[in-house]
Design a protein around this motif. Structure first.
Motif, short mmCIF file in Angstrom:
data_model
loop_
_atom_site.label_atom_id
_atom_site.label_comp_id
_atom_site.label_asym_id
_atom_site.label_seq_id
_atom_site.Cartn_x
_atom_site.Cartn_y
_atom_site.Cartn_z
N GLN A 100 44.86 165.17 52.87
CA GLN A 100 45.42 166.03 51.81
C GLN A 100 46.95 165.95 51.81
O GLN A 100 47.58 165.86 50.76
N ARG A 101 47.52 166.00 52.98
CA ARG A 101 48.98 165.92 53.09
C ARG A 101 49.47 164.55 52.64
O ARG A 101 50.47 164.42 51.94
N ARG A 102 48.74 163.50 53.05
CA ARG A 102 49.09 162.13 52.66
C ARG A 102 49.01 161.96 51.14
O ARG A 102 49.88 161.37 50.51
N THR A 103 47.93 162.47 50.56
CA THR A 103 47.73 162.35 49.12
C THR A 103 48.81 163.12 48.36
O THR A 103 49.32 162.65 47.33
N ALA A 104 49.15 164.30 48.84
CA ALA A 104 50.20 165.09 48.19
C ALA A 104 51.53 164.34 48.21
O ALA A 104 52.23 164.28 47.19
N LEU A 105 51.87 163.76 49.35
CA LEU A 105 53.12 163.02 49.45
C LEU A 105 53.10 161.81 48.52
O LEU A 105 54.09 161.52 47.82
N ARG A 106 51.98 161.12 48.46
CA ARG A 106 51.87 159.96 47.58
C ARG A 106 52.06 160.37 46.12
O ARG A 106 52.78 159.71 45.37
#
Length: 169
Positions: A100-106
Motif C-alpha cells: 500500500q505504501r509502495r503503491t501510494a508513492l508510485r
C-alpha cells in the motif's frame, strides 16, 4: 384593462401591465432593459485551500480508512498538490508498510506531485529490503534521487544491482 394600468385578473390577483410603474416608482423586472451586449466577465477561479490543510485532512482520512481501496482512493484528492519532504513522509507513514505504501508513492510520483524529496528518508520508511529496492529504483528512474543517495539504505547486493540498473559504476 388598458396597457400601462394595474388591475385584477379573473381570480382576484393584482396584475400590472408592462410599461407601468409601481407606486414606489420602480419598474417591474420584465420591463427593465436587457443587459449590455458583450463578452461576460469571467469570475476569478477560487483560491485552493492551503496545501498543509489538504495534507492534514488527507492523512487523517488515510488513517481512518478501513480498507486499502479507500486509502488509495483518498490519494487521488492530492493530485496537483505539491508535497514537501516532511509532508510526504507523514503521508507515507499513515499507510501500512508494504504494497500500500509502495503503491501510494508510485501514484504520487506518477501524478507529478513530488519535486524536492528526501530520498534516503523515503526509502527508510519501508521495512522490507525488496520494498526498499523497488522504491529506490522508482525514485532513481523518476529523476528524484541519485543512485549514491539511496544505496546507503539498501543491502550491499541490492545497492550493486541498483547501480548496474542505473548504469552507474
Amino acid at each position: 384593462m388598458p396597457a400601462g394600468m394595474t388591475g385584477e385578473d379573473d381570480r382576484g390577483h393584482v396584475v400590472q401591465r408592462a410599461g407601468t410603474q409601481r407606486p414606489d416608482g420602480s419598474r417591474p423586472v420584465w420591463d427593465l432593459p436587457p443587459p449590455p451586449a458583450g463578452d461576460p466577465v469571467p469570475l476569478p477561479p477560487p483560491e485552493p485551500p492551503p496545501a498543509d490543510l489538504v495534507l492534514d485532512a488527507c492523512a487523517a482520512q488515510l488513517e481512518a480508512a478501513r480498507d486499502a481501496r479507500s486509502r488509495l482512493a483518498r490519494l487521488a484528492e492530492l493530485e496537483g498538490v505539491p508535497l514537501a519532504a516532511a509532508s510526504l513522509l507523514s503521508l507515507l507513514e499513515a499507510l501500512p508498510d508494504g504494497w500500500q505504501r509502495r503503491t501510494a508513492l508510485r501514484r504520487l510520483i506518477d501524478a507529478g506531485n513530488l519535486h524536492d524529496v528526501d530520498a534516503d528518508a523515503i526509502v527508510r520508511t519501508f521495512g522490507r529490503g525488496a520494498d526498499r529496492f523497488a522504491v529506490a529504483a522508482r525514485l532513481v528512474d523518476a529523476g528524484l534521487a541519485e543512485v549514491e543517495v539511496v544505496t546507503d539504505a539498501l543491502p550491499v547486493r541490492a545497492a550493486a544491482r541498483l547501480r548496474r540498473r542505473a548504469g552507474a559504476t
